[in-house]
Design an enzyme around this catalytic site. Structure first.
Site, PDB file in Angstrom:
ATOM      1  N   TRP A 131      68.984   8.708 139.269  1.00 24.07           N
ATOM      2  CA  TRP A 131      69.110   7.765 140.375  1.00 24.07           C
ATOM      3  C   TRP A 131      68.912   6.308 139.980  1.00 24.07           C
ATOM      4  O   TRP A 131      69.263   5.411 140.735  1.00 24.07           O
ATOM      5  CB  TRP A 131      68.068   8.107 141.450  1.00 24.07           C
ATOM      6  CG  TRP A 131      66.704   8.342 140.857  1.00 24.07           C
ATOM      7  CD1 TRP A 131      66.145   9.548 140.559  1.00 24.07           C
ATOM      8  CD2 TRP A 131      65.752   7.354 140.428  1.00 24.07           C
ATOM      9  NE1 TRP A 131      64.901   9.380 139.984  1.00 24.07           N
ATOM     10  CE2 TRP A 131      64.642   8.041 139.886  1.00 24.07           C
ATOM     11  CE3 TRP A 131      65.725   5.957 140.446  1.00 24.07           C
ATOM     12  CZ2 TRP A 131      63.528   7.378 139.365  1.00 24.07           C
ATOM     13  CZ3 TRP A 131      64.624   5.290 139.931  1.00 24.07           C
ATOM     14  CH2 TRP A 131      63.538   6.000 139.400  1.00 24.07           C
ATOM     15  N   ASN A 132      68.334   6.028 138.818  1.00 26.69           N
ATOM     16  CA  ASN A 132      67.882   4.651 138.580  1.00 26.69           C
ATOM     17  C   ASN A 132      69.021   3.656 138.381  1.00 26.69           C
ATOM     18  O   ASN A 132      68.867   2.467 138.638  1.00 26.69           O
ATOM     19  CB  ASN A 132      66.886   4.592 137.416  1.00 26.69           C
ATOM     20  CG  ASN A 132      67.440   5.127 136.123  1.00 26.69           C
ATOM     21  OD1 ASN A 132      68.383   5.934 136.096  1.00 26.69           O
ATOM     22  ND2 ASN A 132      66.855   4.707 135.012  1.00 26.69           N
ATOM     23  N   LYS A 155      76.704  16.411 139.083  1.00 22.66           N
ATOM     24  CA  LYS A 155      75.555  16.550 139.974  1.00 22.66           C
ATOM     25  C   LYS A 155      74.731  15.276 139.878  1.00 22.66           C
ATOM     26  O   LYS A 155      74.110  14.994 138.852  1.00 22.66           O
ATOM     27  CB  LYS A 155      74.686  17.746 139.583  1.00 22.66           C
ATOM     28  CG  LYS A 155      73.426  17.883 140.438  1.00 22.66           C
ATOM     29  CD  LYS A 155      72.414  18.812 139.803  1.00 22.66           C
ATOM     30  CE  LYS A 155      71.140  18.907 140.652  1.00 22.66           C
ATOM     31  NZ  LYS A 155      70.494  17.588 140.857  1.00 22.66           N
ATOM     32  N   HIS A 156      74.714  14.497 140.952  1.00 23.99           N
ATOM     33  CA  HIS A 156      73.899  13.286 140.958  1.00 23.99           C
ATOM     34  C   HIS A 156      72.500  13.614 141.493  1.00 23.99           C
ATOM     35  O   HIS A 156      72.241  14.706 141.997  1.00 23.99           O
ATOM     36  CB  HIS A 156      74.556  12.213 141.816  1.00 23.99           C
ATOM     37  CG  HIS A 156      74.323  10.818 141.310  1.00 23.99           C
ATOM     38  ND1 HIS A 156      73.293  10.498 140.446  1.00 23.99           N
ATOM     39  CD2 HIS A 156      74.980   9.647 141.535  1.00 23.99           C
ATOM     40  CE1 HIS A 156      73.343   9.208 140.174  1.00 23.99           C
ATOM     41  NE2 HIS A 156      74.349   8.670 140.815  1.00 23.99           N
ATOM     42  N   SER A 208      65.098  13.200 132.752  1.00 32.24           N
ATOM     43  CA  SER A 208      63.778  13.436 132.188  1.00 32.24           C
ATOM     44  C   SER A 208      63.853  14.374 130.983  1.00 32.24           C
ATOM     45  O   SER A 208      64.828  15.113 130.797  1.00 32.24           O
ATOM     46  CB  SER A 208      62.859  14.047 133.248  1.00 32.24           C
ATOM     47  OG  SER A 208      63.286  15.368 133.565  1.00 32.24           O
ATOM     48  N   GLU A 229      70.474  11.874 127.182  1.00 30.15           N
ATOM     49  CA  GLU A 229      69.818  10.564 127.157  1.00 30.15           C
ATOM     50  C   GLU A 229      68.589  10.717 128.042  1.00 30.15           C
ATOM     51  O   GLU A 229      68.711  10.798 129.264  1.00 30.15           O
ATOM     52  CB  GLU A 229      70.764   9.479 127.648  1.00 30.15           C
ATOM     53  CG  GLU A 229      70.291   8.073 127.322  1.00 30.15           C
ATOM     54  CD  GLU A 229      69.372   7.506 128.379  1.00 30.15           C
ATOM     55  OE1 GLU A 229      68.127   7.537 128.168  1.00 30.15           O
ATOM     56  OE2 GLU A 229      69.867   7.060 129.423  1.00 30.15           O
ATOM     57  N   LEU A 230      67.421  10.763 127.401  1.00 29.92           N
ATOM     58  CA  LEU A 230      66.204  11.143 128.112  1.00 29.92           C
ATOM     59  C   LEU A 230      65.253   9.958 128.235  1.00 29.92           C
ATOM     60  O   LEU A 230      65.676   8.822 128.328  1.00 29.92           O
ATOM     61  CB  LEU A 230      65.560  12.327 127.396  1.00 29.92           C
ATOM     62  CG  LEU A 230      66.515  13.508 127.139  1.00 29.92           C
ATOM     63  CD1 LEU A 230      65.824  14.621 126.377  1.00 29.92           C
ATOM     64  CD2 LEU A 230      67.116  14.027 128.432  1.00 29.92           C
ATOM     65  N   GLU A 360      55.428   8.337 129.271  1.00 25.58           N
ATOM     66  CA  GLU A 360      56.319   7.293 129.779  1.00 25.58           C
ATOM     67  C   GLU A 360      55.884   6.940 131.199  1.00 25.58           C
ATOM     68  O   GLU A 360      55.799   7.805 132.063  1.00 25.58           O
ATOM     69  CB  GLU A 360      57.772   7.774 129.800  1.00 25.58           C
ATOM     70  CG  GLU A 360      58.735   6.740 130.370  1.00 25.58           C
ATOM     71  CD  GLU A 360      60.168   7.239 130.455  1.00 25.58           C
ATOM     72  OE1 GLU A 360      61.083   6.393 130.445  1.00 25.58           O
ATOM     73  OE2 GLU A 360      60.376   8.461 130.540  1.00 25.58           O
TER      74      GLU A 360
END
Length: 457
Positions: A131-132, A155-156, A208, A229-230, A360
């Site tokens: 979502w960011n 899938k968003h 994540s 990409e985490l 994080e």
């Protein structure tokens, strides 16, 4: 999984969105697979590039509408949302103008005869996105794969369904056939079933560490290609010879942009002791001057976190860090009242046995570490489970280059905060994931690099 638009600035529920059932998912997969086997995917590239060019123009013409939707749905400052939307248009246009060259055959000299490598689509892909950056994350997957000919089922995140819907509408309006990009409001179990299906050939995820591990495990079980990409725990290195005011200004932006909810945000500030006191004083003052408020108000400099759960997670992380010995310089609390706001926060004195050392913090929380020399910079920077990006500030560019080469990340910026551009590869190492998006590298992650050899005999 519940897909809802909730304004994090006031916790108002705006709309609930119906989920797709298994029958609808199967229909979407069949449509995408049929498209892959058609001349759209396997024929000339120009019709696909024309869609990308039209998509770029459409996005440019609707910047304000798209930006406002993102700011309302996930809390990003309106000018930052505008910047994200404009970047999406640039990415679409970049691949419209360069993809044909990137995918052109490459000759390989050999004694066996004439040899070359062709680049072909591999089939339907599944994308799981966060979502960011509710448009940018989608465009990073769409643009190269549309050009290459791979249909995508996307899938968003559950808290940005309006952005997901608008993005799909834009792709359709630009002329893409049904199945080229399909938005699905589905559960994690449905995604797992899609990845297992023989018609799906790969999966791309930004999100994540936990989500990446789940997708990679499922894809690995069925021998499907993935890119991940985490998370990140990026360093912002302040050397003793840098322009301190420039470093402070860049550091504040690098930590607080998008309310700190950026995988490549500066999170660990490694400051050499000669300039540590001055940096901390200036940095703290800049944090104090932040104006918290409505993300649609252009005077606001720090908006809300994306959700109540994101805020509550950050509250627990900071409280735990302090309980384990971290020093609280500033902030450290959620803002009382409506909305999901959190104070700009600065921590120091974090030891290696403090959980915060490796975690994080996805919010406006900066960690400051003071070190003696360049060797300590490298040792601390690399003592991380993550390896996404980082920044080094110095007046000696050669010194900066040397450190950049030694820092174990996928990206390092010298004398600027981490950034992104269509022409630059994006990705990390360690638990920050693998593979690259954007640039010429991104378009070749999901293609069949097929060798063809014509024998001399």
């Amino acid at each position: 999984m519940s897909y809802k638009t909730i304004n994090p600035a006031n916790n108002e529920l705006i709309k609930s969105w119906p989920e797709h059932d298994d029958r609808q998912v199967e229909a979407a997969l069949k449509t995408a697979d049929d498209l892959y086997h058609s001349s759209w995917s396997k024929g000339p590239i120009q019709p696909r590039l024309q869609v990308l060019a039209k998509l770029a123009d459409l996005i440019d013409s609707r910047v304000d509408e798209l930006a406002k939707t993102a700011s309302i749905e996930m809390g990003k400052l309106i000018e930052q949302s505008r910047g994200e939307v404009q970047l999406c248009a640039k990415i679409a246009r970049y691949y419209a103008e360069n993809a044909e060259r990137f995918l052109a055959p490459t000759s390989y000299p050999t004694d066996l005869g004439e040899a070359w490598v062709e680049n072909h689509p591999i089939g339907v892909l599944v994308a799981v996105e966060p979502w960011n950056f509710p448009y940018y994350q989608l465009m990073r997957v769409l643009a190269p794969n549309l050009a290459a000919g791979n249909p995508v089922l996307a899938k968003h995140a559950a808290n940005v369904p309006h952005c997901a819907t608008l993005f799909e509408e834009l792709v359709t309006e630009a002329g893409a056939p049904k199945g080229a990009w399909t938005n699905l409001f589905v559960s994690n179990d449905q995604i797992a079933s899609l990845i297992a299906d023989d018609r799906v050939q790969g999966a791309a995820l930004t999100g994540s560490e936990r989500a990446g591990s789940a997708v990679a495990q499922q894809a690995g079980k069925y021998l499907k290609k993935t890119t991940l990409e985490l998370g990140g725990n990026d360093v912002f290195v302040v050397l003793d010879d840098c322009d301190l005011d420039k470093a402070v200004k860049a550091g504040v932006g690098a930590r607080l942009s998008n309310c700190g909810q950026v995988c490549t945000a500066a999170k660990r500030f490694i400051v050499q002791e000669k300039v540590a006191d001055a940096f901390i004083e200036k940095f703290t003052q800049a944090f104090r001057e932040v104006k918290i408020g409505d993300p649609l108000d252009k005077s606001t400099t720090l908006g809300p976190l994306s959700s109540a759960s994101a805020r509550d997670t950050l509250v627990k992380q900071v409280e735990n860090a302090v309980a384990k010995g971290a020093k609280l310089h500033l902030g450290g609390k959620a803002v009382e009242g409506e909305g999901c706001f959190y104070e700009p926060t600065i921590l120091s004195g974090i030891t290696r046995d403090n959980p915060a050392y490796f975690e994080e913090f996805f919010g406006p929380v900066a960690q400051i570490y003071v070190v003696k020399d360049d060797e300590e910079v490298v040792k601390l920077a690399n003592d991380s489970h993550y390896g996404l990006g980082g920044s080094v500030f110095t007046s000696n560019i050669e010194r900066g280059k040397t450190l950049a080469s030694r820092i174990e990340t996928g990206m390092v910026y010298i004398n600027s905060a981490s950034d992104t551009a269509p022409e630059l590869p994006f990705g990390g190492v360690k638990r920050s994931g693998y593979g690259r998006e954007l640039s010429d590298l991104g378009i070749k992650e999901f293609v069949n690099q097929k060798l063809v050899v014509v024998s001399k005999g």
